[in-house]
Enzyme design. Structure first.
Site, PDB file in Angstrom:
ATOM      1  N   HIS A   1      28.542 -67.149 -85.163  1.00  0.00           N
ATOM      2  CA  HIS A   1      29.722 -68.333 -84.933  1.00  0.00           C
ATOM      3  C   HIS A   1      30.549 -67.935 -86.492  1.00  0.00           C
ATOM      4  O   HIS A   1      31.014 -66.505 -86.709  1.00  0.00           O
ATOM      5  CB  HIS A   1      28.503 -69.975 -85.007  1.00  0.00           C
TER       6      HIS A   1
ATOM      7  N   THR B   1      21.997 -64.880 -76.984  1.00  0.00           N
ATOM      8  CA  THR B   1      22.695 -62.935 -76.850  1.00  0.00           C
ATOM      9  C   THR B   1      22.419 -62.524 -77.841  1.00  0.00           C
ATOM     10  O   THR B   1      21.796 -61.072 -77.935  1.00  0.00           O
ATOM     11  CB  THR B   1      23.820 -63.539 -76.137  1.00  0.00           C
ATOM     12  N   ALA B   2      22.635 -62.811 -79.594  1.00  0.00           N
ATOM     13  CA  ALA B   2      22.864 -62.224 -80.224  1.00  0.00           C
ATOM     14  C   ALA B   2      21.550 -61.073 -80.865  1.00  0.00           C
ATOM     15  O   ALA B   2      21.661 -60.392 -80.548  1.00  0.00           O
ATOM     16  CB  ALA B   2      23.124 -62.894 -81.329  1.00  0.00           C
TER      17      ALA B   2
ATOM     18  N   LYS C   1      25.624 -75.765 -72.432  1.00  0.00           N
ATOM     19  CA  LYS C   1      26.088 -74.418 -72.707  1.00  0.00           C
ATOM     20  C   LYS C   1      24.489 -73.513 -73.188  1.00  0.00           C
ATOM     21  O   LYS C   1      23.240 -74.540 -73.890  1.00  0.00           O
ATOM     22  CB  LYS C   1      26.799 -74.913 -74.233  1.00  0.00           C
ATOM     23  N   ILE C   2      24.168 -72.664 -73.003  1.00  0.00           N
ATOM     24  CA  ILE C   2      23.077 -72.296 -73.555  1.00  0.00           C
ATOM     25  C   ILE C   2      23.468 -70.725 -73.773  1.00  0.00           C
ATOM     26  O   ILE C   2      24.471 -69.944 -73.562  1.00  0.00           O
ATOM     27  CB  ILE C   2      21.639 -71.946 -72.078  1.00  0.00           C
ATOM     28  N   SER C   3      23.202 -69.222 -73.667  1.00  0.00           N
ATOM     29  CA  SER C   3      22.841 -68.135 -74.154  1.00  0.00           C
ATOM     30  C   SER C   3      22.597 -67.451 -72.887  1.00  0.00           C
ATOM     31  O   SER C   3      21.787 -67.722 -72.222  1.00  0.00           O
ATOM     32  CB  SER C   3      21.931 -67.104 -74.645  1.00  0.00           C
TER      33      SER C   3
END
Length: 278
Positions: free
Chosen positions: A151, A107-108, A53-55
Site C-alpha cells: 500500500h 500475495t505480497a 476483497k481478498i489476496s
C-alpha cells in the site's frame, strides 16, 4: 448485499458509487472495512460476506464457495510490495533474521517466498505476521530486522529512515513479464456474478467521471494519510485491470498461482475453474 473491502483509497475510490446508492439497479450495500488478512481467512473459513476483497494468493482456499470477479481488484505494474530494512544491507543479511509480513496468505508474502527461494534459498528466517500499519515502526525500532510492506508504504517508508532492500514488483515483472496480481474481488457462488461485475464497473466509471465526489469518503477512511498520498495510492492501484482483467491480467493471475503451486507454496488450482464466472 454484504461486502467487505479495505479502507484503503483504491478500494473506497472504486466502490464509492456502489456504496452510496449511485449505481442504478444495485442493492443497498452493507460494508465491512477490513484488512485483507482478515478477509483472506473469512473467505477460507466460508464465514465472510457475499462479496469480499481478498489476496489473489488466497484463491486456492476459497474456490469451493466463492467465484472470482474479473474487475474491481488490484493488479498492475510498478506497484509491488517492498522489503525494507534499517540501514544498508545485502540479501544475505536476511539469513536467520526476524521478518515482519502483513499476512500469511497475502500475495505480497507469496511473492516474498518465491523471491527468497530464488535469491536466498537457505535464509532460515523467522516470519512474524503483524498489521501492515505496525511493520515500519517495528523495523525502525529494531523489533524486527526487516519488513514486507504494501500500500502507501511505498511512498512513506523514507519518513521512518528505512531503506528498500528489494522491490518485489520489479523482480516479478522482470522474472515473468507480467503485471502483479495483488487483490481480487470474490463473490459467493449463489451471487449473480455477471450482474455484480456490471455494478462494479459502473461504480468505477462513476468514480472516473466524478473524481472529486468521492474525496470525503476516501479521506474518512484513509487512516491519517495525506490527500497527496491518497491520490498517489489511487493512481498506482486503480488502472485498466480494475475495470477488466483482460487477457494480460488473466495470464498474470495464472502465472502466479501455477508457479506457486509448482513450488509447493499453494494448493494446485485448475485454471479453467478461475474463469467460470456465472
Amino acid at each position: 448485499m454484504k461486502i467487505a473491502f479495505s479502507p484503503c483509497p483504491n478500494d473506497t475510490f472504486i466502490f464509492h458509487a456502489l456504496v452510496h446508492g449511485k449505481v442504478d439497479g444495485a442493492p443497498k450495500m452493507e460494508v465491512t472495512y477490513a484488512d485483507i488478512d482478515k478477509t483472506n481467512h473469512w473467505a477460507a473459513e466460508n464465514r465472510g460476506p457475499e462479496v469480499m476483497k481478498i489476496s489473489y494468493a488466497a484463491l486456492p482456499w476459497v474456490l469451493d464457495n466463492y467465484q472470482l470477479i474479473p474487475c474491481g481488484g488490484a493488479l498492475g505494474r510498478g506497484c509491488g510490495p517492498l522489503v525494507l530494512i534499517n540501514g544498508e544491507k545485502s540479501f544475505d543479511d536476511l539469513k536467520g533474521k526476524r521478518i515482519a509480513v502483513p499476512s500469511d496468505r497475502s500475495t505480497a508474502y507469496l511473492l516474498f517466498r518465491l523471491w527468497l527461494r530464488q535469491q536466498v534459498p537457505d535464509h532460515g528466517s523467522e516470519i512474524i505476521v503483524m498489521s501492515f500499519d505496525d511493520i515500519m515502526p517495528a523495523v525502525q525500532s529494531g523489533e524486527v530486522d526487516a519488513g514486507l510492506v504494501i500500500h502507501e508504504a511505498r511512498f512513506t517508508y523514507q519518513n521512518y529512515g528505512l531503506s528498500k532492500l528489494v522491490d518485489l514488483g520489479d523482480w516479478w515483472e522482470q522474472d515473468t513479464g507480467t503485471p502483479i496480481p495483488l487483490g481480487a474481488i470474490i463473490a459467493r457462488k449463489d451471487v449473480d456474478a455477471k450482474q455484480l461485475e456490471e455494478w462494479i464497473k459502473a461504480s468505477l466509471s462513476y468514480a472516473y467521471e466524478n473524481p472529486s465526489e468521492s474525496n470525503d469518503y476516501i479521506m474518512e477512511y484513509a487512516q491519517e494519510m495525506s490527500a497527496d498520498v491518497a491520490r498517489q495510492h489511487i493512481d498506482l492501484y486503480v488502472n485498466e485491470f480494475s475495470m477488466d482483467l483482460g487477457d494480460t491480467g488473466r495470464k498474470a493471475v495464472e502465472s502466479l498461482l501455477v508457479r506457486a503451486a509448482a513450488e509447493g507454496l499453494l494448493p494446485k488450482v485448475e485454471v479453467e475453474e478461475l474463469w467460470s464466472v456465472k
